[in-house]
Scaffold this motif. Sequence first.
Motif, PDB file in Angstrom:
ATOM      1  N   ASP A  24     -14.907  -0.504  -0.413  1.00 65.25           N
ATOM      2  CA  ASP A  24     -13.668  -1.611  -0.949  1.00 65.25           C
ATOM      3  C   ASP A  24     -12.524  -1.337  -0.119  1.00 65.25           C
ATOM      4  OD1 ASP A  24     -11.906  -3.074  -1.664  1.00 65.25           O
ATOM      5  OD2 ASP A  24     -12.078  -2.483  -3.998  1.00 65.25           O
ATOM      6  N   VAL A  25     -12.612  -1.682   1.264  1.00 65.13           N
ATOM      7  CA  VAL A  25     -11.551  -1.362   2.350  1.00 65.13           C
ATOM      8  C   VAL A  25      -9.907  -1.870   1.749  1.00 65.13           C
ATOM      9  CG1 VAL A  25     -13.096  -1.237   4.207  1.00 65.13           C
ATOM     10  CG2 VAL A  25     -11.921  -3.165   3.684  1.00 65.13           C
ATOM     11  N   VAL A  26     -10.043  -2.775   1.098  1.00 69.69           N
ATOM     12  CA  VAL A  26      -8.853  -3.229   0.541  1.00 69.69           C
ATOM     13  C   VAL A  26      -8.035  -2.335  -0.112  1.00 69.69           C
ATOM     14  CG1 VAL A  26      -7.539  -5.371  -0.693  1.00 69.69           C
ATOM     15  CG2 VAL A  26      -9.229  -5.667   0.895  1.00 69.69           C
ATOM     16  N   ALA A  27      -8.804  -1.834  -1.262  1.00 60.48           N
ATOM     17  CA  ALA A  27      -8.384  -0.825  -2.247  1.00 60.48           C
ATOM     18  C   ALA A  27      -8.118   0.508  -1.615  1.00 60.48           C
ATOM     19  CB  ALA A  27      -9.564  -0.454  -3.424  1.00 60.48           C
ATOM     20  N   ALA A  28      -8.952   0.894  -0.639  1.00 59.82           N
ATOM     21  CA  ALA A  28      -8.720   2.200   0.065  1.00 59.82           C
ATOM     22  C   ALA A  28      -7.398   2.035   0.964  1.00 59.82           C
ATOM     23  CB  ALA A  28      -9.811   2.390   1.238  1.00 59.82           C
ATOM     24  N   GLU A  29      -7.041   0.782   1.375  1.00 60.40           N
ATOM     25  CA  GLU A  29      -5.821   0.701   2.249  1.00 60.40           C
ATOM     26  C   GLU A  29      -4.838   0.899   1.059  1.00 60.40           C
ATOM     27  OE1 GLU A  29      -3.282  -2.621   5.071  1.00 60.40           O
ATOM     28  OE2 GLU A  29      -5.553  -2.575   4.811  1.00 60.40           O
ATOM     29  N   ALA A  30      -4.813   0.288   0.087  1.00 61.19           N
ATOM     30  CA  ALA A  30      -3.755   0.074  -0.790  1.00 61.19           C
ATOM     31  C   ALA A  30      -3.235   1.627  -1.505  1.00 61.19           C
ATOM     32  CB  ALA A  30      -3.805  -0.563  -1.905  1.00 61.19           C
ATOM     33  N   CYS A  31      -4.534   2.370  -1.522  1.00 62.30           N
ATOM     34  CA  CYS A  31      -4.418   3.803  -1.860  1.00 62.30           C
ATOM     35  C   CYS A  31      -3.461   4.573  -0.946  1.00 62.30           C
ATOM     36  CB  CYS A  31      -5.775   4.248  -2.230  1.00 62.30           C
ATOM     37  SG  CYS A  31      -6.685   3.725  -3.724  1.00 62.30           S
ATOM     38  N   LEU A  32      -3.975   4.468   0.333  1.00 59.11           N
ATOM     39  CA  LEU A  32      -3.174   5.237   1.450  1.00 59.11           C
ATOM     40  C   LEU A  32      -1.711   4.746   1.514  1.00 59.11           C
ATOM     41  CD1 LEU A  32      -5.896   5.579   4.351  1.00 59.11           C
ATOM     42  CD2 LEU A  32      -4.789   7.362   3.038  1.00 59.11           C
ATOM     43  N   ARG A  33      -1.596   3.621   1.566  1.00 58.47           N
ATOM     44  CA  ARG A  33      -0.267   3.172   1.467  1.00 58.47           C
ATOM     45  C   ARG A  33       0.556   3.787   0.149  1.00 58.47           C
ATOM     46  NH1 ARG A  33       0.870  -0.223   5.383  1.00 58.47           N
ATOM     47  NH2 ARG A  33      -0.779  -1.595   6.390  1.00 58.47           N
ATOM     48  N   ALA A  34       0.175   3.773  -0.908  1.00 59.80           N
ATOM     49  CA  ALA A  34       0.668   4.392  -2.035  1.00 59.80           C
ATOM     50  C   ALA A  34       1.068   5.803  -1.883  1.00 59.80           C
ATOM     51  CB  ALA A  34       0.026   3.977  -3.422  1.00 59.80           C
ATOM     52  N   ALA A  35      -0.084   6.454  -1.324  1.00 63.07           N
ATOM     53  CA  ALA A  35      -0.139   8.095  -1.216  1.00 63.07           C
ATOM     54  C   ALA A  35       1.171   8.432   0.033  1.00 63.07           C
ATOM     55  CB  ALA A  35      -1.218   8.451  -0.528  1.00 63.07           C
ATOM     56  N   LEU A  36       1.167   7.356   0.946  1.00 59.51           N
ATOM     57  CA  LEU A  36       2.243   7.648   1.942  1.00 59.51           C
ATOM     58  C   LEU A  36       3.672   7.202   1.606  1.00 59.51           C
ATOM     59  CD1 LEU A  36       0.213   6.302   4.973  1.00 59.51           C
ATOM     60  CD2 LEU A  36       1.387   8.728   4.742  1.00 59.51           C
ATOM     61  N   GLN A  37       3.713   6.629   0.601  1.00 60.67           N
ATOM     62  CA  GLN A  37       5.101   6.294   0.134  1.00 60.67           C
ATOM     63  C   GLN A  37       5.531   7.414  -0.871  1.00 60.67           C
ATOM     64  OE1 GLN A  37       7.307   3.498  -0.522  1.00 60.67           O
ATOM     65  NE2 GLN A  37       6.064   2.387   1.171  1.00 60.67           N
ATOM     66  N   THR A  38       4.400   8.406  -1.452  1.00 65.07           N
ATOM     67  CA  THR A  38       4.853   9.603  -2.069  1.00 65.07           C
ATOM     68  C   THR A  38       5.103  10.619  -0.935  1.00 65.07           C
ATOM     69  OG1 THR A  38       3.597   8.809  -3.892  1.00 65.07           O
ATOM     70  CG2 THR A  38       4.309  11.163  -3.700  1.00 65.07           C
ATOM     71  N   CYS A  39       4.216  10.733   0.215  1.00 67.58           N
ATOM     72  CA  CYS A  39       4.350  12.045   0.751  1.00 67.58           C
ATOM     73  C   CYS A  39       4.191  11.211   2.294  1.00 67.58           C
ATOM     74  CB  CYS A  39       3.156  12.862   0.753  1.00 67.58           C
ATOM     75  SG  CYS A  39       3.469  13.750  -0.875  1.00 67.58           S
ATOM     76  N   PRO A  40       5.260  10.882   2.948  1.00 64.46           N
ATOM     77  CA  PRO A  40       5.350  10.143   4.368  1.00 64.46           C
ATOM     78  C   PRO A  40       4.905  10.953   5.295  1.00 64.46           C
ATOM     79  CG  PRO A  40       7.386  10.214   3.546  1.00 64.46           C
ATOM     80  CD  PRO A  40       6.757  10.810   2.333  1.00 64.46           C
ATOM     81  N   ASP A  41       4.917  12.352   5.167  1.00 64.43           N
ATOM     82  CA  ASP A  41       4.865  13.336   6.300  1.00 64.43           C
ATOM     83  C   ASP A  41       3.440  13.856   6.476  1.00 64.43           C
ATOM     84  OD1 ASP A  41       4.953  14.621   4.068  1.00 64.43           O
ATOM     85  OD2 ASP A  41       6.289  16.162   4.748  1.00 64.43           O
ATOM     86  N   ARG A  42       2.248  13.006   6.050  1.00 68.12           N
ATOM     87  CA  ARG A  42       0.747  13.731   6.114  1.00 68.12           C
ATOM     88  C   ARG A  42       0.258  12.917   7.313  1.00 68.12           C
ATOM     89  NH1 ARG A  42      -1.325  16.166   1.395  1.00 68.12           N
ATOM     90  NH2 ARG A  42       0.426  17.144   0.325  1.00 68.12           N
ATOM     91  N   ALA A  43      -0.052  13.583   8.410  1.00 63.57           N
ATOM     92  CA  ALA A  43      -0.386  13.178   9.446  1.00 63.57           C
ATOM     93  C   ALA A  43      -1.645  12.409   9.271  1.00 63.57           C
ATOM     94  CB  ALA A  43      -0.457  14.097  10.638  1.00 63.57           C
ATOM     95  N   GLU A  44      -2.748  13.375   8.659  1.00 69.91           N
ATOM     96  CA  GLU A  44      -4.032  12.847   8.655  1.00 69.91           C
ATOM     97  C   GLU A  44      -4.032  11.518   7.565  1.00 69.91           C
ATOM     98  OE1 GLU A  44      -3.116  15.798   5.126  1.00 69.91           O
ATOM     99  OE2 GLU A  44      -2.667  15.419   7.355  1.00 69.91           O
ATOM    100  N   TRP A  45      -3.219  11.234   6.776  1.00 70.04           N
ATOM    101  CA  TRP A  45      -3.023   9.995   6.236  1.00 70.04           C
ATOM    102  C   TRP A  45      -2.680   9.136   6.919  1.00 70.04           C
ATOM    103  CZ3 TRP A  45      -0.278  11.799   0.898  1.00 70.04           C
ATOM    104  CH2 TRP A  45      -0.668  12.906   0.312  1.00 70.04           C
ATOM    105  N   HIS A  46      -1.861   9.056   7.633  1.00 69.98           N
ATOM    106  CA  HIS A  46      -1.435   7.927   8.771  1.00 69.98           C
ATOM    107  C   HIS A  46      -2.709   7.678   9.624  1.00 69.98           C
ATOM    108  CE1 HIS A  46       2.878   7.260   8.098  1.00 69.98           C
ATOM    109  NE2 HIS A  46       3.002   8.616   8.025  1.00 69.98           N
ATOM    110  N   ALA A  47      -3.344   8.769  10.057  1.00 70.25           N
ATOM    111  CA  ALA A  47      -4.623   8.422  10.940  1.00 70.25           C
ATOM    112  C   ALA A  47      -5.630   7.847  10.057  1.00 70.25           C
ATOM    113  CB  ALA A  47      -5.014   9.780  11.459  1.00 70.25           C
ATOM    114  N   ASN A  48      -5.793   8.291   8.961  1.00 69.45           N
ATOM    115  CA  ASN A  48      -6.983   7.405   8.142  1.00 69.45           C
ATOM    116  C   ASN A  48      -6.226   5.817   7.824  1.00 69.45           C
ATOM    117  OD1 ASN A  48      -8.631   9.642   7.706  1.00 69.45           O
ATOM    118  ND2 ASN A  48      -7.630  10.286   5.707  1.00 69.45           N
ATOM    119  N   LEU A  49      -5.481   5.654   7.862  1.00 72.77           N
ATOM    120  CA  LEU A  49      -4.659   4.166   7.350  1.00 72.77           C
ATOM    121  C   LEU A  49      -4.737   3.583   8.841  1.00 72.77           C
ATOM    122  CD1 LEU A  49      -3.384   2.167   6.034  1.00 72.77           C
ATOM    123  CD2 LEU A  49      -0.992   3.171   6.493  1.00 72.77           C
TER     124      LEU A  49
END
Length: 219
Positions: A24-49
């Motif tokens: 479910d790539v739509v839900a996966a993307e939404a999760c990453l965007r929500a996580a980055l709203q909380t912690c925007p300085d995680r490089a690996e999350w930006h890379a996963n997004l």
Amino acid sequence: MAIEADQLAEAILVEFQQAVARGDVVAAEACLRAALQTCPDRAEWHANLAWLLDQRGAVDEALAEYGQAIALQPKNAHIYRNLGAMLAEQKAHAPAEDAYRVALMLDPDSPGGWSNLGALQAQTRRDEEAEASLRRALALDASHAAAHFNLACLLLRKGRLEEGWAHLEARDWYAPLAARLSCPRWVGQPLAGQSILVVYEVGHGDMIQFSRYVTLLRD
């Protein structure tokens, strides 16, 4: 507060991993965007997004996310390798090679890095450089399947068939068949009194090319 934010982001990432596992790539993307709203300085999350955005064809957005990831972790070779792979897929050969070379500068003992570079060099018809890179990958990891496959394609294209076929055997194509068939694979033993099942591999072009050998096999 920082601890609570981290815990919330980690919980969101568990949902992200579950979404990826079920495709479910739509839900996966939404999760990453929500996580980055909380912690925007995680490089690996930006890379996963960035990887997810690339999967759905949003290349410009993916490039921006890779840029964010690199700004946060400029010495992360894995991010550069993934960026290079995306650029190579887009046929942006020069920037892809730049990304691969930065990755190798940061992690010179990465067989995957050398395999990626070798594949790119082969695509741009720099065959000697490609062969050297792919053999370096295999010197670092003799079981690296992608390096074997990339070297096989190069050698077969160059007409060096015996070694090319040997490297091509490193790909994991037979296991799905073995799981469905009760008969053993033919490896050259006498066939007198035996039947043989011919199956297809890869695409229709290969099937057309190799079907001419069926009469030789029958004989």
